[in-house]
Design a protein around this motif. Structure first.
Motif, mmCIF file in Angstrom:
data_model
loop_
_atom_site.group_PDB
_atom_site.id
_atom_site.type_symbol
_atom_site.label_atom_id
_atom_site.label_comp_id
_atom_site.label_asym_id
_atom_site.label_seq_id
_atom_site.Cartn_x
_atom_site.Cartn_y
_atom_site.Cartn_z
ATOM 1 N N TYR A 408 0.858 -1.179 0.000
ATOM 2 C CA TYR A 408 0.000 0.000 0.000
ATOM 3 C C TYR A 408 0.898 1.233 0.000
ATOM 4 O O TYR A 408 2.091 1.158 0.344
ATOM 5 C CB TYR A 408 -0.939 0.020 1.212
ATOM 6 C CG TYR A 408 -0.253 -0.130 2.549
ATOM 7 C CD1 TYR A 408 0.384 0.955 3.164
ATOM 8 C CD2 TYR A 408 -0.256 -1.350 3.228
ATOM 9 C CE1 TYR A 408 0.998 0.824 4.385
ATOM 10 C CE2 TYR A 408 0.363 -1.492 4.461
ATOM 11 C CZ TYR A 408 0.993 -0.402 5.032
ATOM 12 O OH TYR A 408 1.611 -0.538 6.250
ATOM 13 N N ASP A 414 -4.450 2.970 1.574
ATOM 14 C CA ASP A 414 -5.556 2.321 2.278
ATOM 15 C C ASP A 414 -5.033 1.226 3.206
ATOM 16 O O ASP A 414 -4.020 0.581 2.934
ATOM 17 C CB ASP A 414 -6.540 1.714 1.277
ATOM 18 C CG ASP A 414 -7.247 2.775 0.439
ATOM 19 O OD1 ASP A 414 -7.424 3.905 0.963
ATOM 20 O OD2 ASP A 414 -7.602 2.481 -0.720
ATOM 21 N N SER A 415 -5.760 1.012 4.274
ATOM 22 C CA SER A 415 -5.383 -0.011 5.252
ATOM 23 C C SER A 415 -5.549 -1.411 4.685
ATOM 24 O O SER A 415 -6.346 -1.652 3.768
ATOM 25 C CB SER A 415 -6.255 0.117 6.503
ATOM 26 O OG SER A 415 -6.083 1.365 7.124
ATOM 27 N N PHE A 417 -6.655 -5.299 6.042
ATOM 28 C CA PHE A 417 -7.420 -5.892 7.130
ATOM 29 C C PHE A 417 -7.253 -7.405 7.105
ATOM 30 O O PHE A 417 -7.504 -8.044 6.081
ATOM 31 C CB PHE A 417 -8.893 -5.517 7.011
ATOM 32 C CG PHE A 417 -9.168 -4.042 7.135
ATOM 33 C CD1 PHE A 417 -9.381 -3.475 8.375
ATOM 34 C CD2 PHE A 417 -9.176 -3.219 6.014
ATOM 35 C CE1 PHE A 417 -9.633 -2.105 8.503
ATOM 36 C CE2 PHE A 417 -9.428 -1.865 6.123
ATOM 37 C CZ PHE A 417 -9.652 -1.300 7.384
ATOM 38 N N TYR A 455 0.616 1.917 11.605
ATOM 39 C CA TYR A 455 -0.446 2.130 12.592
ATOM 40 C C TYR A 455 -1.291 0.857 12.631
ATOM 41 O O TYR A 455 -1.675 0.321 11.593
ATOM 42 C CB TYR A 455 -1.325 3.312 12.186
ATOM 43 C CG TYR A 455 -0.594 4.630 12.089
ATOM 44 C CD1 TYR A 455 -0.767 5.616 13.058
ATOM 45 C CD2 TYR A 455 0.266 4.904 11.019
ATOM 46 C CE1 TYR A 455 -0.112 6.833 12.972
ATOM 47 C CE2 TYR A 455 0.936 6.117 10.931
ATOM 48 C CZ TYR A 455 0.746 7.083 11.908
ATOM 49 O OH TYR A 455 1.407 8.282 11.821
ATOM 50 N N GLU A 547 -6.115 -4.357 11.738
ATOM 51 C CA GLU A 547 -5.911 -3.349 10.706
ATOM 52 C C GLU A 547 -4.448 -2.918 10.703
ATOM 53 O O GLU A 547 -3.872 -2.613 11.751
ATOM 54 C CB GLU A 547 -6.801 -2.130 10.959
ATOM 55 C CG GLU A 547 -6.617 -1.015 9.940
ATOM 56 C CD GLU A 547 -7.483 0.202 10.214
ATOM 57 O OE1 GLU A 547 -7.427 1.145 9.405
ATOM 58 O OE2 GLU A 547 -8.211 0.201 11.230
ATOM 59 N N VAL A 548 -3.847 -2.896 9.517
ATOM 60 C CA VAL A 548 -2.481 -2.408 9.324
ATOM 61 C C VAL A 548 -2.567 -1.222 8.384
ATOM 62 O O VAL A 548 -3.025 -1.349 7.243
ATOM 63 C CB VAL A 548 -1.565 -3.497 8.732
ATOM 64 C CG1 VAL A 548 -0.153 -2.955 8.554
ATOM 65 C CG2 VAL A 548 -1.562 -4.742 9.614
ATOM 66 N N SER A 549 -2.123 -0.055 8.838
ATOM 67 C CA SER A 549 -2.348 1.183 8.098
ATOM 68 C C SER A 549 -1.080 2.027 8.042
ATOM 69 O O SER A 549 -0.249 1.970 8.952
ATOM 70 C CB SER A 549 -3.476 1.986 8.758
ATOM 71 O OG SER A 549 -3.672 3.236 8.119
ATOM 72 N N VAL A 553 -5.583 5.611 12.299
ATOM 73 C CA VAL A 553 -6.758 4.781 12.062
ATOM 74 C C VAL A 553 -8.003 5.499 12.564
ATOM 75 O O VAL A 553 -7.943 6.421 13.377
ATOM 76 C CB VAL A 553 -6.616 3.417 12.768
ATOM 77 C CG1 VAL A 553 -5.413 2.663 12.221
ATOM 78 C CG2 VAL A 553 -6.500 3.589 14.282
#
Length: 593
Positions: A408, A414-415, A417, A455, A547-549, A553
């Motif tokens: 990404y 975008d995160s 999931f 995040y 969630e990996v962002s 978040v």
């Protein structure tokens, strides 16, 4: 240079207000410290009993004379105060005299040096402030209206400073109640995972602290208060009379830099008085971690950890929180143990178990959570369960077999999931989760500033596929818990807190300058970091999502990291990649009880 207007003779500005039959208010009581500086306090004396009472003390840079119930912009905070705690001297995050004085307590609330009515240099989170406070504790213990026993109380800043005052062991101090008060300024507040939190730092400093600096009355929409008796100082004088806290945060990147030494070098094992540390499961961007870790670090034999839910301020003023405080202070300051703190009725640890989906942001929702007593933290029966992240965005007990990459945009993409299968039976997450990722940075111009910011958020979804939200400390919806890591800060510390004898069961980043490790585009790095402590029950049919962002978040509220210097394309541009395969282990660790 510290600018000080000519002061009137010591004690001349003190006034007495007897308009409320429940207490006598002494406004601008002046205390001269050993270095000659003056601190100004408001003192509230009971109108019953006496002539000596135990003392509850609070200190902050927010202004002892600012009426919460009338403050513009404080409608939400004012709205949660119960009727029996509404009076002329109801103050932001502080105990209320009309409630405490009739119960036989003196309240002393003083202005931090350099703020509101106390002249001097405004330096928040400083040894100067903690030293002043410790000296004032002994002063209060020696007053003719004092029983000689002093307890500390208050929310947030009024809570966090208690750890460092108790460390100094001032004569007269008998107990502390740090209510949602963190103790590790770096990890808990200003640089989550090494990522600077300048938006909240600036918001807090410019809207809550600077407007009430000594020499001025109302200068901002959020605060109203009287001018100092000496009149107003110029804007330039006021600016020179304070440290620029947000700028200091930007300039001090590492935990061993000057700004943090006064907190990082503390030794909480020196705390010997009874401690009631009250944290909030919803405080996952400020205070919660500190309430738990500082409780673990404290040297007191009699220490208690309580973890509630709800907004930042509401539980402090409402039952059962207010009744819990009263019983604790009655025990420590009056030798009246009707609450069972000495008899063993009160467990060392007690917390709300977040089961079900009652909604968020209301007292009715929070009251559905039942409390459970425990004997220690983390819980001795915890099983740390590893769940693998896979390239098809699953959380699985089975490891990844083939190779894969998920990517990404590194600054604003975008995160991703990763989700579990629906639970086949109920289980409880309780403790300190962690995450490991194998990540690289690509499509980035070679730069010494190259970075990967990650995040993380742990979320729960019900059996119908809808996310279950919990009340944040600000009242909005939020995830189960969150975490952060900046790749150049990826070095772990085996003993981040010397007071805790055994190694922690979760990873803690070092953040020391000597442990800085540059990020080179194209190279894969192991990123292992903690999520903040949490509790949630996952019922049958529900699932967990990680969630990996690359950015803040949803549910972060004010605690975001929008900084044009540290969050720039030069640093974070390009792509972030998670690598999967036999040599790349990516996983989530859940503490299961």
């Amino acid at each position: 240079m510290v600018h000080t207007l000519p002061l009137r003779p010591l004690g001349e500005i003190t006034t007495t207000d007897e308009s409320d039959p429940r207490y006598t208010a002494r406004i601008n009581e002046e205390i001269q410290l050993t270095d000659g500086s003056r601190i100004r306090a408001n003192i509230f004396l009971p109108r019953i009993g006496g002539p000596k009472w135990p003392v509850l003390m609070s200190s902050s840079p927010y202004g002892k004379d600012l009426p919460l119930l009338e403050a513009i912009g404080m409608e939400r905070q004012a709205g949660v105060i119960p009727q029996d705690q509404r009076c002329k001297y109801t103050r932001f995050e502080a105990p209320v005299p009309c409630w405490w004085c009739p119960k036989g307590y003196v309240l002393v609330y003083h202005d931090h040096r350099g703020s509101s009515q106390s002249p001097g240099l405004l330096s928040t989170f400083s040894n100067q402030h903690y030293d002043d406070y410790a000296e004032l504790v002994t002063w209060a213990a020696d007053q003719p209206w004092s029983s000689g026993k002093v307890g500390l109380t208050g929310i947030s800043y009024l809570g966090l400073n208690q750890w460092f005052v108790a460390e100094r062991q001032p004569r007269g101090l008998a107990c502390i109640v740090p209510w949602e008060g963190m103790a590790d300024l770096y990890r808990d507040a200003t640089r989550h995972g090494g990522i600077t939190n300048t938006k909240m730092n600036s918001y807090w400093f410019e809207r809550a602290v600077v407007p009430v600096q000594y020499g001025k009355g109302e200068r901002h929409v959020l605060r109203r208060g009287p001018d100092s008796p000496e009149g107003n100082q110029t804007e330039r004088q006021l600016s020179e009379n304070r440290d620029n806290f947000p700028q200091l945060v930007r300039e001090n990147e590492f935990i061993d830099d000057k700004l943090y030494q006064e907190n990082a070098a503390s030794d909480l094992s020196k705390i010997t008085v009874p401690v009631l540390s009250a944290g909030n499961w919803g405080g996952i961007t400020l205070h919660l971690r500190g309430n738990i870790i500082a409780w673990m670090r404290a040297g007191s034999k009699n220490k208690y950890l309580r973890l509630h839910t709800g907004t930042h301020d509401l539980p402090y003023y409402h039952p059962p929180g207010i009744d819990l405080q009263l019983s604790f202070f009655d025990c420590c300051l009056k030798d009246d143990d009707h609450g069972g703190w000495r008899s063993g009725k009160q467990a060392p640890v007690s917390f709300a178990v977040r089961k079900g989906n009652p909604g968020f942001g209301t007292m009715d929702a929070e009251r559905t959570f039942k409390y459970r007593d425990e004997q220690e933290w983390p819980l001795a029966r915890t099983v740390y369960q590893k769940i693998n992240l896979t390239a098809d965005k699953k959380l699985s007990k089975e490891p990844q077999t083939g190779h894969g990459i998920l990517s990404y945009a590194g600054l604003s993409g975008d995160s991703l999931f990763f989700e579990t299968s629906p639970a086949d039976k109920e289980y409880e997450i309780c403790g300190h989760p962690s995450v490991k990722l194998n990540m690289s940075l690509t499509s980035h111009a070679e730069s010494l500033l190259a970075e990967i910011d990650v995040y993380l958020a742990l979320r729960k979804f019900d059996a119908q596929g809808k996310e279950v939200f919990y009340t944040s400390s600000l009242g909005g919806p939020q995830a189960v818990t969150v975490g952060w890591i900046r790749a150049s800060h990826r070095t772990l510390s085996s003993r981040p807190y010397t007071e805790i004898e055994s190694e922690l069961a979760w990873p803690t980043l070092s953040h020391r300058r000597e442990d800085f490790k540059p990020v080179r585009p194209g190279k894969v790095y192991d990123l292992l970091t903690e999520l903040w402590p949490t509790n949630v029950v996952v019922e049958k049919g529900e699932k967990i999502i990680l969630e990996v962002s690359p950015k803040d978040v949803a549910g972060s509220g004010l605690y975001t990291t929008e900084d044009p210097v540290y969050r720039s394309d030069e640093r974070l541009g390009g792509n972030n990649n998670i690598h999967f395969g036999p040599h790349y282990e990516n996983y989530l660790v859940l503490p299961i009880v």
